[in-house]
Design a protein around this motif. Structure first.
Motif, PDB file in Angstrom:
ATOM      1  N   ALA A 112      -3.425   4.223   2.360  1.00 34.93           N
ATOM      2  CA  ALA A 112      -2.060   3.015   2.459  1.00 34.93           C
ATOM      3  C   ALA A 112      -2.315   2.610   3.652  1.00 34.93           C
ATOM      4  O   ALA A 112      -2.221   1.467   3.768  1.00 34.93           O
ATOM      5  CB  ALA A 112      -0.956   3.610   1.933  1.00 34.93           C
ATOM      6  N   ALA A 113      -2.309   3.552   4.851  1.00 32.58           N
ATOM      7  CA  ALA A 113      -2.376   3.174   5.975  1.00 32.58           C
ATOM      8  C   ALA A 113      -3.385   2.341   6.477  1.00 32.58           C
ATOM      9  O   ALA A 113      -3.531   1.444   7.227  1.00 32.58           O
ATOM     10  CB  ALA A 113      -2.079   4.304   6.874  1.00 32.58           C
ATOM     11  N   THR A 114      -4.759   2.854   5.837  1.00 37.72           N
ATOM     12  CA  THR A 114      -6.043   2.500   6.399  1.00 37.72           C
ATOM     13  C   THR A 114      -6.116   1.003   5.844  1.00 37.72           C
ATOM     14  O   THR A 114      -6.483   0.106   6.433  1.00 37.72           O
ATOM     15  CB  THR A 114      -7.072   3.169   6.001  1.00 37.72           C
ATOM     16  N   ILE A 115      -5.774   0.644   4.580  1.00 40.90           N
ATOM     17  CA  ILE A 115      -5.920  -0.544   4.033  1.00 40.90           C
ATOM     18  C   ILE A 115      -4.700  -1.483   4.744  1.00 40.90           C
ATOM     19  O   ILE A 115      -5.009  -2.883   4.951  1.00 40.90           O
ATOM     20  CB  ILE A 115      -5.328  -0.625   2.461  1.00 40.90           C
ATOM     21  N   ILE A 126     -14.991  -1.026   4.113  1.00 43.57           N
ATOM     22  CA  ILE A 126     -14.382   0.396   4.464  1.00 43.57           C
ATOM     23  C   ILE A 126     -13.777   0.638   3.289  1.00 43.57           C
ATOM     24  O   ILE A 126     -13.786   1.981   3.162  1.00 43.57           O
ATOM     25  CB  ILE A 126     -13.809  -0.143   5.989  1.00 43.57           C
ATOM     26  N   ALA A 127     -12.801  -0.106   2.712  1.00 40.08           N
ATOM     27  CA  ALA A 127     -11.874   0.405   1.649  1.00 40.08           C
ATOM     28  C   ALA A 127     -12.734   0.623   0.431  1.00 40.08           C
ATOM     29  O   ALA A 127     -12.451   1.745  -0.165  1.00 40.08           O
ATOM     30  CB  ALA A 127     -10.989  -0.963   1.195  1.00 40.08           C
ATOM     31  N   LEU A 141      -7.711  -7.652  -3.578  1.00 45.84           N
ATOM     32  CA  LEU A 141      -6.705  -8.508  -3.750  1.00 45.84           C
ATOM     33  C   LEU A 141      -5.702  -8.814  -2.452  1.00 45.84           C
ATOM     34  O   LEU A 141      -5.666  -9.870  -2.187  1.00 45.84           O
ATOM     35  CB  LEU A 141      -6.208  -8.523  -4.988  1.00 45.84           C
ATOM     36  N   LEU A 142      -5.548  -7.753  -1.914  1.00 47.20           N
ATOM     37  CA  LEU A 142      -4.448  -8.050  -0.586  1.00 47.20           C
ATOM     38  C   LEU A 142      -5.157  -8.756   0.551  1.00 47.20           C
ATOM     39  O   LEU A 142      -4.660  -9.499   1.260  1.00 47.20           O
ATOM     40  CB  LEU A 142      -4.202  -6.678  -0.254  1.00 47.20           C
ATOM     41  N   PRO A 163       0.779  -1.150   0.001  1.00 49.40           N
ATOM     42  CA  PRO A 163      -0.018  -0.063  -0.173  1.00 49.40           C
ATOM     43  C   PRO A 163       0.740   1.133   0.131  1.00 49.40           C
ATOM     44  O   PRO A 163       0.450   2.246  -0.695  1.00 49.40           O
ATOM     45  CB  PRO A 163      -0.633  -0.038   1.358  1.00 49.40           C
ATOM     46  N   PHE A 164       2.088   1.321   0.746  1.00 53.77           N
ATOM     47  CA  PHE A 164       3.062   2.329   0.801  1.00 53.77           C
ATOM     48  C   PHE A 164       3.727   2.525  -0.593  1.00 53.77           C
ATOM     49  O   PHE A 164       3.918   3.813  -0.848  1.00 53.77           O
ATOM     50  CB  PHE A 164       3.621   2.304   1.900  1.00 53.77           C
TER      51      PHE A 164
END
Length: 176
Positions: free
Chosen positions: A106-109, A142-143, A159-160, A91-92
Motif C-alpha cells: 500500500a505504501a509503495t503504490i 515496480i508494482a 488503474l490508480l 491503497p491503505f
C-alpha cells in the motif's frame, strides 16, 4: 452543484456521463465478482467494489474534456493537483480489508503515485506528458514485478496510476 457535476465534471456531456458511469459500474461488477471468487469478507468485498467503482470510473472521467476543463481551469496550481493525488488513500483501505495486500505494498503504490505526480507537476510543460508516461511505466513495472499483490486486486495499481498520472494530471491541450 449536482451529483453528476461532482462525480464527472460541470457541464459534462451525456456521452461523458455514460462513459464514466458505465466504466464505474462495469469495473465495480467485475471487482465484486473477483471478490466473491476470492472469498473476501462482506466488508472486504464492499470496499473492493467501492474502490473499483472509483478507479474504473475515475480513469475514464478524468480523461474527459469536461473534467480536463474543470481540473485545469484558471487558478488551479500544482498544489491542487498534488492534493488530489494525495487524497487517494485507497491503497491503505485495501491493506485493511484484503488479506495479502500488505501495508508495504500500500505504501509503495501510494508513494509511487505521489512521486510520479511530483515529477509531472514540477516538469516543464512540454515534458509533462512524456514524464507522466515514463513515471507510470516505471511505477507499473515496480508494482507488477517487485510487489506481491493478491489476484483479487491486481487491477488496482495500474488503474490508480492511469487515473492520477495520465488522466488527471495531463491537461487536454499540452500547452496548458
Amino acid at each position: 452543484m449536482t451529483l453528476t457535476d461532482r462525480l464527472i465534471a460541470p457541464n459534462a456531456t451525456a456521452g461523458e456521463v455514460a462513459a464514466g458511469f458505465g466504466a464505474a459500474f462495469l469495473g465495480a461488477a467485475l471487482a465484486f465478482g473477483l471478490a466473491l471468487h476470492a472469498d473476501l469478507s462482506w466488508l472486504g468485498s464492499a470496499v473492493v467494489t467501492f474502490v473499483a467503482f472509483d478507479m474504473f470510473g475515475g480513469a475514464v472521467v478524468n480523461a474527459t474534456e469536461s473534467a480536463k476543463r474543470w481540473y485545469h481551469r484558471p487558478g488551479r496550481t500544482a498544489l491542487h493537483h498534488l492534493g488530489f493525488v494525495a487524497i487517494h488513500l485507497q491503497p491503505f483501505l485495501l491493506a485493511l480489508v484484503v488479506p495479502g495486500f500488505s501495508w508495504l505494498a500500500a505504501a509503495t503504490i501510494y508513494g509511487l503515485a505521489l512521486a510520479g505526480a511530483l515529477l509531472v507537476t514540477t516538469a516543464p510543460r512540454e515534458l509533462r506528458r512524456p514524464i507522466a508516461f515514463g513515471a507510470t511505466a516505471l511505477a507499473l513495472t515496480i508494482a507488477a514485478s517487485m510487489l506481491t499483490i493478491p489476484h483479487v486486486v491486481a487491477w488496482f495499481a495500474p488503474l490508480l496510476l492511469i487515473k492520477l498520472l495520465l488522466a488527471h494530471l495531463l491537461p487536454e491541450n499540452a500547452s496548458h
